[in-house]
Design an enzyme around this catalytic site. Structure first.
Site, short mmCIF file in Angstrom:
data_model
loop_
_atom_site.label_atom_id
_atom_site.label_comp_id
_atom_site.label_asym_id
_atom_site.label_seq_id
_atom_site.Cartn_x
_atom_site.Cartn_y
_atom_site.Cartn_z
N TYR A 104 0.85 -1.20 0.00
CA TYR A 104 0.00 0.00 0.00
C TYR A 104 0.87 1.24 0.00
CZ TYR A 104 -4.32 2.56 1.08
OH TYR A 104 -5.41 3.40 1.05
N TYR B 136 -5.70 5.40 -7.17
CA TYR B 136 -5.94 5.29 -5.74
C TYR B 136 -7.34 4.73 -5.53
CZ TYR B 136 -6.78 6.75 -0.90
OH TYR B 136 -7.08 6.77 0.43
#
Length: 388
Positions: free
Chosen positions: A297, A341
């Site tokens: 991430y 995103y």
């Protein structure tokens, strides 16, 4: 405590389908429409119909309720529905929740989804504009009056301490950005397709909150992503090769807050990801040397470095060199810095593509992938492996 025991979930469920909308800066569609498009695409990828679904999992932050998505998709009765808290930290946990439902017989086919207009609608990067009083929000009262209003500002505090502790400069964060953008440049689905990045360009980008530059911060994206989870046995009979959920874990650290855990003993690591790492390695029987592809991430570059160190890929303070030497294929879709995103859900999809052998930036022989969710908050992770 549970982190010291080995669970029995591994190998009992698999990801059988993945689907996404186009990733954009202005979708022109409602978040519900994005969710439905992604869910339908994932079901089609798996060769399943909406009527086959009896479970759904999403984020507490998602604006599209499970029953509304089910109705819009043409699903029938649901026997399981669940939501996971803490923003991007929920990504891999949605798959964990789905796998638990499948393994216990609570549901047979579970869809995990996330959809938002995060660029054209509510922009998380705009920071805290208004918040109702709550126990959860009390911690922010110690930082908001001093101007720490945005996620970037909260991460910058830990990033600055990391640099100081290990005698580094902000330029080391550029290695993560360059790797992500290099992969994004060859990924047609990525926003930065055809636009790689150099270390010099990273270093020349404007400051957001020192020591973070613009290119240390992820994008803002409109879009949706969904994955379909079912038993390994059923997945073997479907359209695509299964990505076996070999291990799944959630983790919250001692003295954990949401992005503002500044009162811990030290700020140079991510204890919540350490909990996840220990659990994943113990449950899977694997270790850093066994992983073929890492999908970490990457909302902010410093936390990618800290994750590598928490998982034991390298020593403390050594992750920038590890990334620069490309010792592990990292975020081969371009990550959230380069592709989109989507609160980490697009990273799960990339891990599945690597195991199928269908990724744009395919790593030869990839059979074991590590995926992580948002950091700085209670988080989650997965080890996905090819079948057999």
């Amino acid at each position: 405590m549970s982190a010291r025991t080995r669970d029995t979930l591994g190998g009992r469920a698999a990801i059988a389908g993945i689907g996404a909308t186009a990733f954009s800066k202005d979708s022109g569609r409602s978040e519900l429409r994005l969710a439905v498009e992604a869910v339908r695409a994932a079901l089609d990828d798996a060769g399943l119909a909406p009527a086959d679904v009896d479970g759904m999992v999403t984020f507490t932050m998602d604006t599209s309720p499970e029953i509304t998505v089910a109705q819009a998709c043409g699903m029938g009765e649901l026997s399981f529905f669940s939501r996971v808290h803490y923003g991007g930290g929920a990504a891999c946990a949605t798959v964990l929740q789905a796998a638990l439902a499948v393994a216990t017989g609570t549901a047979e086919v579970v869809v995990c989804y996330r959809a938002f207009n995060e660029r054209s609608g509510r922009r998380f990067g705009a920071g805290v504009q208004h918040r109702e009083p709550s126990a959860e929000g009390a911690a922010l009262g110690w930082v908001l009056p001093f101007g720490l209003l945005t996620p970037a500002s909260w991460v910058a505090m830990a990033a600055q301490r990391y640099l100081y502790a290990y005698g580094l400069t902000p330029e080391v964060f550029g290695h993560v950005a360059v790797v992500d953008r290099t992969y994004a440049a060859t990924n047609p689905a990525a926003y930065f397709y055809g636009r790689p990045l150099t270390l010099a360009e990273h270093a020349a980008s404007r400051w957001i909150v020192e020591p973070l530059r613009l290119l240390d911060c992820c994008q803002e994206t409109d879009g949706g992503q969904a994955v379909v989870v079912t038993s390994v046995e059923r997945a073997r009979d479907l359209r695509r090769p299964p990505a076996v959920i070999t291990a799944a874990a959630q983790g919250a650290g001692r003295a954990q807050e949401q992005m503002t855990s500044f009162y811990r003993d030290e700020l140079t690591g991510l204890p919540e990801m350490g909990v996840v790492a220990r659990r994943l390695w113990r449950s899977s029987g694997l270790g850093p040397a066994d992983i073929d592809v890492g999908i970490l991430y990457d909302h902010f570059t410093p936390f990618v470095l800290m994750q590598l160190e928490e998982f034991g890929f390298c020593g403390r303070g050594e992750a920038a060199g590890f990334v620069a030497e490309e010792r592990l294929p990292l975020n081969t879709h371009g990550g959230q810095l380069g592709e989109a995103y989507l609160h980490g859900m697009n990273g799960i999809a990339e891990a599945v593509r690597q195991l199928r052998g269908t990724a744009v930036n395919q790593i030869p022989g990839a059979s074991r992938t590590l995926v992580t969710a948002g950091t700085g908050v209670p988080t989650s992770g997965l080890v996905l492996t090819s079948d057999g």
